[in-house]
Write a protein that holds these residues in place. Structure first.
Motif, mmCIF file in Angstrom:
data_model
loop_
_atom_site.group_PDB
_atom_site.id
_atom_site.type_symbol
_atom_site.label_atom_id
_atom_site.label_comp_id
_atom_site.label_asym_id
_atom_site.label_seq_id
_atom_site.Cartn_x
_atom_site.Cartn_y
_atom_site.Cartn_z
ATOM 1 N N GLN A 16 0.810 -1.223 0.000
ATOM 2 C CA GLN A 16 0.000 0.000 0.000
ATOM 3 C C GLN A 16 0.846 1.276 0.000
ATOM 4 O O GLN A 16 1.917 1.306 0.623
ATOM 5 C CB GLN A 16 -0.944 -0.018 1.205
ATOM 6 C CG GLN A 16 -0.267 -0.029 2.564
ATOM 7 C CD GLN A 16 -1.283 -0.154 3.688
ATOM 8 O OE1 GLN A 16 -2.433 0.267 3.578
ATOM 9 N NE2 GLN A 16 -0.858 -0.743 4.795
ATOM 10 N N PRO A 17 0.332 2.319 -0.688
ATOM 11 C CA PRO A 17 -0.806 2.258 -1.616
ATOM 12 C C PRO A 17 -0.376 1.574 -2.912
ATOM 13 O O PRO A 17 0.733 1.802 -3.400
ATOM 14 C CB PRO A 17 -1.153 3.724 -1.846
ATOM 15 C CG PRO A 17 0.149 4.440 -1.656
ATOM 16 C CD PRO A 17 0.904 3.675 -0.602
ATOM 17 N N ALA A 18 -1.243 0.755 -3.445
ATOM 18 C CA ALA A 18 -0.882 -0.018 -4.631
ATOM 19 C C ALA A 18 -2.063 -0.083 -5.589
ATOM 20 O O ALA A 18 -3.220 -0.107 -5.173
ATOM 21 C CB ALA A 18 -0.459 -1.432 -4.240
ATOM 22 N N LEU A 50 -14.161 -4.955 -0.828
ATOM 23 C CA LEU A 50 -13.535 -4.619 0.452
ATOM 24 C C LEU A 50 -13.575 -3.112 0.702
ATOM 25 O O LEU A 50 -13.762 -2.662 1.837
ATOM 26 C CB LEU A 50 -12.093 -5.129 0.475
ATOM 27 C CG LEU A 50 -11.938 -6.645 0.607
ATOM 28 C CD1 LEU A 50 -10.490 -7.055 0.357
ATOM 29 C CD2 LEU A 50 -12.395 -7.126 1.982
ATOM 30 N N ALA A 51 -13.413 -2.341 -0.361
ATOM 31 C CA ALA A 51 -13.515 -0.882 -0.219
ATOM 32 C C ALA A 51 -14.946 -0.479 0.135
ATOM 33 O O ALA A 51 -15.173 0.395 0.979
ATOM 34 C CB ALA A 51 -13.069 -0.203 -1.506
ATOM 35 N N LYS A 52 -15.913 -1.135 -0.500
ATOM 36 C CA LYS A 52 -17.318 -0.829 -0.233
ATOM 37 C C LYS A 52 -17.675 -1.071 1.229
ATOM 38 O O LYS A 52 -18.480 -0.342 1.818
ATOM 39 C CB LYS A 52 -18.204 -1.687 -1.138
ATOM 40 C CG LYS A 52 -19.697 -1.473 -0.944
ATOM 41 C CD LYS A 52 -20.498 -2.366 -1.882
ATOM 42 C CE LYS A 52 -21.998 -2.203 -1.652
ATOM 43 N NZ LYS A 52 -22.787 -3.094 -2.569
ATOM 44 N N HIS A 53 -17.045 -2.090 1.836
ATOM 45 C CA HIS A 53 -17.329 -2.432 3.227
ATOM 46 C C HIS A 53 -16.419 -1.708 4.209
ATOM 47 O O HIS A 53 -16.456 -1.983 5.409
ATOM 48 C CB HIS A 53 -17.222 -3.945 3.428
ATOM 49 C CG HIS A 53 -18.351 -4.713 2.809
ATOM 50 N ND1 HIS A 53 -18.229 -5.325 1.580
ATOM 51 C CD2 HIS A 53 -19.622 -4.954 3.228
ATOM 52 C CE1 HIS A 53 -19.371 -5.922 1.276
ATOM 53 N NE2 HIS A 53 -20.237 -5.701 2.250
ATOM 54 N N GLY A 54 -15.615 -0.799 3.710
ATOM 55 C CA GLY A 54 -14.827 0.046 4.594
ATOM 56 C C GLY A 54 -13.499 -0.534 5.043
ATOM 57 O O GLY A 54 -12.843 0.035 5.926
ATOM 58 N N PHE A 55 -13.060 -1.642 4.429
ATOM 59 C CA PHE A 55 -11.791 -2.245 4.822
ATOM 60 C C PHE A 55 -10.612 -1.697 4.014
ATOM 61 O O PHE A 55 -9.465 -1.797 4.437
ATOM 62 C CB PHE A 55 -11.848 -3.769 4.665
ATOM 63 C CG PHE A 55 -12.875 -4.418 5.549
ATOM 64 C CD1 PHE A 55 -12.878 -4.198 6.915
ATOM 65 C CD2 PHE A 55 -13.854 -5.238 5.009
ATOM 66 C CE1 PHE A 55 -13.829 -4.792 7.737
ATOM 67 C CE2 PHE A 55 -14.810 -5.834 5.815
ATOM 68 C CZ PHE A 55 -14.797 -5.613 7.185
ATOM 69 N N LEU A 56 -10.907 -1.138 2.854
ATOM 70 C CA LEU A 56 -9.888 -0.515 2.012
ATOM 71 C C LEU A 56 -10.320 0.898 1.677
ATOM 72 O O LEU A 56 -11.513 1.182 1.560
ATOM 73 C CB LEU A 56 -9.675 -1.303 0.709
ATOM 74 C CG LEU A 56 -9.123 -2.722 0.807
ATOM 75 C CD1 LEU A 56 -9.029 -3.333 -0.592
ATOM 76 C CD2 LEU A 56 -7.773 -2.744 1.498
ATOM 77 N N GLU A 57 -9.350 1.759 1.490
ATOM 78 C CA GLU A 57 -9.611 3.105 0.990
ATOM 79 C C GLU A 57 -9.154 3.173 -0.450
ATOM 80 O O GLU A 57 -8.033 2.753 -0.785
ATOM 81 C CB GLU A 57 -8.855 4.134 1.828
ATOM 82 C CG GLU A 57 -9.060 5.567 1.348
ATOM 83 C CD GLU A 57 -8.274 6.574 2.150
ATOM 84 O OE1 GLU A 57 -8.257 7.768 1.754
ATOM 85 O OE2 GLU A 57 -7.649 6.185 3.164
ATOM 86 N N GLU A 58 -10.017 3.670 -1.302
ATOM 87 C CA GLU A 58 -9.686 3.831 -2.716
ATOM 88 C C GLU A 58 -9.071 5.202 -2.947
ATOM 89 O O GLU A 58 -9.625 6.215 -2.514
ATOM 90 C CB GLU A 58 -10.929 3.673 -3.587
ATOM 91 C CG GLU A 58 -11.488 2.262 -3.604
ATOM 92 C CD GLU A 58 -12.703 2.159 -4.497
ATOM 93 O OE1 GLU A 58 -12.897 1.089 -5.085
ATOM 94 O OE2 GLU A 58 -13.450 3.156 -4.593
ATOM 95 N N LEU A 59 -7.964 5.209 -3.630
ATOM 96 C CA LEU A 59 -7.313 6.457 -4.018
ATOM 97 C C LEU A 59 -7.426 6.544 -5.532
ATOM 98 O O LEU A 59 -6.567 6.067 -6.268
ATOM 99 C CB LEU A 59 -5.847 6.448 -3.564
ATOM 100 C CG LEU A 59 -5.632 6.145 -2.080
ATOM 101 C CD1 LEU A 59 -4.154 6.012 -1.766
ATOM 102 C CD2 LEU A 59 -6.261 7.235 -1.216
ATOM 103 N N ALA A 60 -8.523 7.094 -5.985
ATOM 104 C CA ALA A 60 -8.844 7.049 -7.408
ATOM 105 C C ALA A 60 -7.994 8.017 -8.209
ATOM 106 O O ALA A 60 -7.687 9.121 -7.775
ATOM 107 C CB ALA A 60 -10.323 7.354 -7.619
#
Length: 208
Positions: A16-18, A50-60
């Motif tokens: 991360q971030p990856a 996983l991002a939708k469930h709050g376990f990952l943060e997306e850096l778009a």
């Protein structure tokens, strides 16, 4: 699903971030499509879930979820979930899901040595209990007129895996007790070469 989640969270934690493409490429070098039954195409979907469930943060970067254009890192909840799944896979024996321990082995360095030893000792006890119970499970199946005869072989193959894993677990525990490998808080026993990603040379410590 828990094995897939552990693998995805674990590999994100390392790099991360990856980018999704980087994570997919790394997991495929681990041959997860063979021993974890992960469809390579589903890795992107798993990351987004996983991002939708709050376990990952997306850096778009850019619009939408174009592969390779969205990078990920663990959230605080993701860090907690990672250790929960890792410990679940390590401490729980499931002869029908051998991929769980394979996934745990990928990230054992995240835990301290004393916990790994304790978990292996617990697995030995569980596997010994499975071995004792196996003949009685077979007898129940063979005496049940409503169960096809061949079903007993499903239990026999799981029992064979358990017996093989029991031998390996005992020897692995001996090696860990003897100081082999490195775990959290210890000097690394493996130093990646210059061609390896920088993240492999700075592995994160577990929470206190």
């Amino acid at each position: 699903m828990s094995t897939t989640r552990l693998l995805l969270l674990g590999v994100v934690r390392i790099f991360q971030p990856a980018y999704g493409y980087q994570l997919r490429r790394e997991l495929l070098t681990w041959n997860v499509q063979q021993w974890a039954n992960i469809n390579p195409g589903s890795i992107y979907t798993g990351l987004r879930t996983l991002a939708k469930h709050g376990f990952l943060e997306e850096l778009a970067e850019g619009k939408g979820y174009k592969p390779g254009r969205t990078s990920y890192k663990l959230t605080a909840d993701g860090e907690t979930e990672y250790f929960t799944l890792l410990r679940q896979a390590l401490w729980t024996v499931d002869g029908f899901q051998p991929g769980q321990m394979q996934a745990a082995l990928s990230f054992l360095w995240s835990l301290k040595r004393d916990e790994v030893v304790a978990a292996l000792e617990s697995r030995i006890v569980q596997l010994e209990q499975h071995e004792k119970a196996a003949p009685f499970h077979e007898r129940q199946i063979e005496q049940d007129p409503g169960t096809p005869d061949h079903v007993v072989e499903m239990f026999r193959i799981a029992d064979a895996r358990n017996r093989g894993e029991l031998d390996w677990t005992r020897s692995f525990r001996t090696r860990v007790l003897a100081g082999e490998y490195s775990f959290a808080g210890e000097t690394p026993d493996w130093i990646p070469g210059p061609e390896a990603a920088e993240q492999w040379r700075n592995l994160p410590e577990p929470p206190d």
